[in-house]
Design a protein around this motif. Structure first.
Motif, PDB file in Angstrom:
ATOM      1  N   GLU A  98     -14.841   0.039   0.317  1.00 59.20           N
ATOM      2  CA  GLU A  98     -14.004   1.080   0.900  1.00 59.20           C
ATOM      3  C   GLU A  98     -14.830   2.305   1.290  1.00 59.20           C
ATOM      4  N   ARG A 116     -14.154   8.383  -0.391  1.00 60.58           N
ATOM      5  CA  ARG A 116     -12.967   9.236  -0.392  1.00 60.58           C
ATOM      6  C   ARG A 116     -13.171  10.406  -1.344  1.00 60.58           C
ATOM      7  N   PRO A 152      -7.323   0.766   1.896  1.00 63.80           N
ATOM      8  CA  PRO A 152      -7.471   1.238   0.512  1.00 63.80           C
ATOM      9  C   PRO A 152      -7.596   0.071  -0.464  1.00 63.80           C
ATOM     10  N   GLY A 153      -8.487   0.227  -1.460  1.00 57.07           N
ATOM     11  CA  GLY A 153      -8.669  -0.805  -2.458  1.00 57.07           C
ATOM     12  C   GLY A 153      -9.674  -1.868  -2.082  1.00 57.07           C
ATOM     13  N   THR A 211       0.835  -1.201   0.000  1.00 55.08           N
ATOM     14  CA  THR A 211       0.000   0.000   0.000  1.00 55.08           C
ATOM     15  C   THR A 211       0.871   1.252   0.000  1.00 55.08           C
ATOM     16  N   SER A 214      -4.351   6.141   5.847  1.00 56.48           N
ATOM     17  CA  SER A 214      -5.668   5.772   5.319  1.00 56.48           C
ATOM     18  C   SER A 214      -6.809   6.263   6.193  1.00 56.48           C
ATOM     19  N   THR A 272      -8.158   6.034  -4.787  1.00 53.99           N
ATOM     20  CA  THR A 272      -7.983   5.086  -3.688  1.00 53.99           C
ATOM     21  C   THR A 272      -7.188   5.664  -2.534  1.00 53.99           C
ATOM     22  N   TYR A 273      -6.166   6.443  -2.825  1.00 52.73           N
ATOM     23  CA  TYR A 273      -5.262   6.921  -1.777  1.00 52.73           C
ATOM     24  C   TYR A 273      -5.549   8.359  -1.349  1.00 52.73           C
TER      25      TYR A 273
END
Length: 901
Positions: A411, A414, A406-407, A333, A345, A418-419
């Motif tokens: 999830e 956001r 993440p992923g 990650t 995260s 993803t990040y």
């Protein structure tokens, strides 16, 4: 020509004779300069003949030698940065040992520590390392408090996720629940888990005048001892002179700290007062989204009562709120995240402001009244009364919000990819939409405060009597603690309430369908009462080159749990559970000559189990398998001290038996009601060799080094573990197959969360160079090796498919980091000022600082568990990683300007 040569010879001979007579007339004054509190040598302190420019500086052992023409009328002026200057009229060529007070140390006449236990070099037979206020000032501006101790042999320090005050310290393989923290002799560890929560004392370095790390049994006489070591901190009391300090620090990631202090000095009628306040704010360098704001406060009022009595009142504490990194993400990650090792995260934005899925806020004032009475030349009595009042909580995102990993397929929302940060406004929108669809106001996602309030009161009273060569000491150590634990609704994200339905150990049996609104309690509400009564006695013999001591202590610890949710009124109190504890330890130091000394100590401790492991399944069910923990320790040491070189070497062996811990296990039927696994009989061995040294090749240059080689491992498998379900039913599972495993700390424990263990090999080097009289440069290099990840040992059994010796914890890659500092002292508008610059991890080394494996699985290598493995064309399924990690902070800096008035 011969007459000329003869005249020249006679002239030279006469001059040499005259010079020899002058030289013969010189007198060599010698002595030794020590810190009045720590008894550590004041390396580099200046000794000046008053009224002249003749001066010298103290060597590594604090000794000095200065030549004068005559003792008559000679006065020495002793000065050292951060210490009170001292004048001594010389009457003898050897002035002996001179104790010099730090500027912000307590007045010599005022005692603030009712149970002094600091090691004295070449006298107290324990392994210890000390730092004073100057070291703290020069290295602590951007460091977490435990990081000031990282150059001590056998010590491992980590920021543990990097949140403000979330750092931790291990000593000789023992985590913080087996390391005692004493502030002015007052024990301040968490009573329930035994841990040190440094965020309770964030900013403590602002008021610390000395700090000593005692490894192993230590010199403390308190009746409820630690197992692995003791951190003994002395704070400022009333300054000797009137004055104050203003300082401002600015650093990386928005770090700012402002401090102001003032002391009245001692009035003619014996009163004095001292105050300090500081504010720190910014973001942690370790990970993004770890914002913090903290306040540190301190006040002291002291009174000298006649010639023999003093009274000192202290009030100190730290109030803070900070975002955290709670999720252990995988190495892959961090490799894939654009933010790299600083990826977090668990944070995001809410209404345009930084917001975290895990936050912490706490305030724990400590108040004490210290009384000291020197009854006569051989007898003294000191008493300290103290109280702490902790209020605060861990604030967590709860409910069905999605996964923070993440992923993941589900999830959490956001702001971007993803990040990217968490979109807490999107969570709120989902709540509102769900409320509209089902026609009620129940929250599907919300913030809950896990509240941990407490009140603790105590008294430590000691009487000391010297008879001939023996000093006797006896006293009592009394403690009363109440810890309140409940969850309350914090942020409903647009909803009206949290539905709290009673199901076994969750919810309120007295209000089984409670709709908890903002600020209301839900889920659980219980209290721990812990009361201990202890007594201790010590005899210390000291004559010529031999010092020896024997310490005995005993205590009774009583524990009770009161559950307001799982029981009806009148049935909410458990019965009291009592455990006896005791310790017996002794040691001796012998000075072979002026340079060499040897020492040895040995001891046995039996300690009551922690209250968190006495009650099962979050109710009043008593853990009948809990037994007192035992420790047997012995140590041998050697020291060498000279003006240019000092060194210490020691070897130790510590057997720790009957450690108990309660672990949680998921319940697939009711996730809110996990199973609890009671593990007893965790037996450990901690052994190793430690060394440290300092060398001053030339004046103004000091080299230092340390090395620790340890071996920490489980010596046997456990007995069968007891498993308790939500309805109180118990079963057993096979023994844990931990024999021979390296100790990496125990994660996922109810009595303590996950953290990495201890680096079993540590090494370090330091260099300090005074390039000018007012400019000093410094460097520190620290190396960790054989550093094992934390793991959950309750999984390692035949029931989960393991065989003996199959599992080994993940060995975190070796790492070395370097810090640099510069100190420039000067005058500003007639005031003393100093500029301090610190650069941490100057080489920008990327390294894993902590690792944790919550669910060990059989048949996987450590490489597969940390990195995972891809599937193959032959049909082999990919193996996902099972070990989560935190990374250490990248390069960052802190600058400080301090003005003294």
């Amino acid at each position: 020509m011969r007459k000329y040569l003869l005249s020249l010879f006679i002239s030279v001979f006469t001059m040499c004779l005259a010079y020899a007579q002058v030289a013969t007339a010189q007198v060599h004054i010698t002595g030794k300069l020590l810190d009045a509190q720590t008894k550590e040598p004041l390396i580099g302190a200046t000794v000046l003949v008053k009224g002249t420019t003749k001066a010298t500086s103290a060597a590594l052992d604090g000794s000095f030698k200065l030549s004068v023409s005559s003792l008559s009328g000679t006065t020495l002026v002793i000065s050292y940065v951060g210490y009170v200057s001292k004048e001594i009229e010389v009457t003898d060529a050897n002035i002996g040992t001179v104790l010099v007070n730090p500027n912000s140390a307590s007045m010599k006449e005022v005692v603030v520590n009712a149970n002094p236990s600091l090691k004295i070099n070449r006298q107290t037979p324990v392994a210890a390392s000390s730092v004073g206020q100057i070291y703290i000032d020069e290295h602590g501006a951007g460091a977490e408090f435990p990081e000031l101790m990282k150059m001590t042999p056998g010590v491992t320090v980590s920021r543990s996720g990097g949140g403000y005050g979330d750092s931790r310290i291990n000593i000789r393989g023992f985590s913080s629940n087996n390391v005692a923290l004493l502030i002015n002799g007052i024990p301040v560890n968490d009573v329930e888990a035994g841990k040190i929560y440094w965020n309770d004392w964030a900013g403590l370095q602002d008021v610390t005048t000395s700090m000593q790390v005692q490894r192993g049994l230590g010199a403390s006489t308190i009746a409820v001892p630690s197992m692995g070591g003791t951190i003994d901190i002395s704070t400022r009391s009333t300054d000797i002179k009137e004055g104050g300090t203003i300082s401002q620090s600015i650093g990386s990631y928005g770090a700012q700290k402002t401090l102001i202090s003032y002391a009245t000095g001692l009035s003619p009628d014996g009163w004095a007062a001292s105050f300090l306040l500081s504010r720190a704010t910014g973001n942690s360098p370790t990970a993004e989204g770890e914002y913090y704001t903290g306040y540190n406060y301190f006040a002291n009022i002291s009174k000298i009562i006649g010639k023999n009595q003093t009274l000192s009142i202290n009030y100190m504490g730290a109030s803070q709120r900070h975002g955290q990194l709670y999720t252990y993400n995988y190495v892959s990650t961090f490799q894939n995240a654009p933010q790299g090792s600083r990826y977090n995260s668990d944070w995001g934005y809410y209404n345009g402001q930084q917001y975290s899925a895990e936050q912490n806020y706490y305030n724990k004032p400590l108040a004490s009244i210290n009384y000291n009475w020197n009854i006569n030349k051989t007898t003294s009595w000191s008493t300290i009364l103290y109280g702490t009042w902790g209020t605060g909580a861990a604030d967590y995102l709860a409910g069905t919000y999605g996964s923070l990993l993440p992923g993941s397929s589900n999830e959490v929302p956001r702001t971007g990819g993803t990040y990217s940060p968490i979109d807490f406004n999107a969570i709120e929108d989902k709540n509102i939409a769900a409320n509209t669809a089902n026609g009620n106001g129940a929250a599907t996602a919300y913030m809950q405060d896990v509240v941990n309030n407490h009140q603790q009161y105590g008294a430590i009273s000691t009487i000391k009597k010297t008879v001939g060569d023996i000093t006797y000491l006896a006293g009592v150590d009394l403690r009363d603690y109440t810890g309140e634990h409940f969850q309350k609704v914090d942020n409903l994200f647009g909803s009206t309430y949290v539905q709290d339905t009673y199901t076994g150990s969750k919810g309120n049996i007295n209000n089984p369908n409670n709709q908890a609104t903002f600020g209301q309690k839900f889920n659980n509400d219980y209290t721990y009462d812990v009361v201990s009564e202890g007594a201790y006695a010590q005899a210390e013999y000291s004559k010529n080159d031999l010092t020896a001591f024997l310490t005995l202590s005993g205590s009774n610890t009583s524990n009770r749990r009161i559950d307001y949710f799982n029981y009806t009124p009148g049935n909410q109190d458990s019965k009291w559970i009592n455990f006896l504890g005791y310790q017996a330890k002794g040691g001796a130091n012998y000075n072979l000559d002026a340079h060499n000394n040897i020492y040895a100590n040995i001891g046995y401790i039996q300690r009551a189990p922690l209250v968190g492991s006495l009650f099962l399944n979050k109710n009043n069910s008593i853990n009948t398998g809990a037994v007192p923990e035992k420790l047997f320790d012995y140590e041998l040491g050697y020291g060498y001290t000279s003006a240019q070189f000092t060194a210490n070497v020691n070897a130790y062996r510590t057997s720790y038996r009957d450690r108990s811990q309660v672990f949680s296990a998921p319940n697939t039927v009711d996730p809110a009601s996990p199973y609890y696994i009671n593990v007893s009989g965790l037996n450990e061995m901690h052994e190793g060799i430690e060394a440290d040294a300092k060398y001053r090749p030339i004046q103004g240059v000091v080299l230092g080094g340390m090395l620790s080689i340890g071996d920490y491992y489980y010596t046997s498998n456990t007995g069968a573990a007891q498993v308790t379900s939500a309805d109180g039913k118990t079963t057993t599972q096979p023994a844990l197959l931990v024999k021979g495993l390296k100790i990496g700390d125990t994660g996922s424990g109810v009595t303590g969360g996950p953290s990495a263990g201890s680096a079993q090999t540590t090494a370090g080097g330091t260099l300090d160079v005074k390039v000018l009289s007012h400019v000093t440069l410094g460097a520190q290099y620290l190396y960790y090796s054989h550093y094992y990840a934390a793991y959950n040992p309750s999984k390692i059994s035949a029931a989960n498919g393991f065989s003996q010796g199959e599992f080994q914890p993940y060995d975190i890659p070796n790492v070395g980091t370097m810090d640099l500092d510069v100190v420039f002292r000067f005058k500003m508008a007639g005031f003393d000022a100093e500029f301090i610059g610190n650069v941490y991890n100057v080489l920008n080394t990327k390294y894993i600082s902590d690792a944790y494996e919550s669910s060990p699985a059989p048949g996987l290598t450590p490489l597969q568990r940390i990195a995972g493995s891809p599937g193959t064309s032959t049909g082999t399924q990919p193996v996902p990683p099972t070990i989560g990690v935190n990374y250490g902070a990248p390069r960052f800096y802190m600058t400080t300007l301090k003005i003294k008035f």
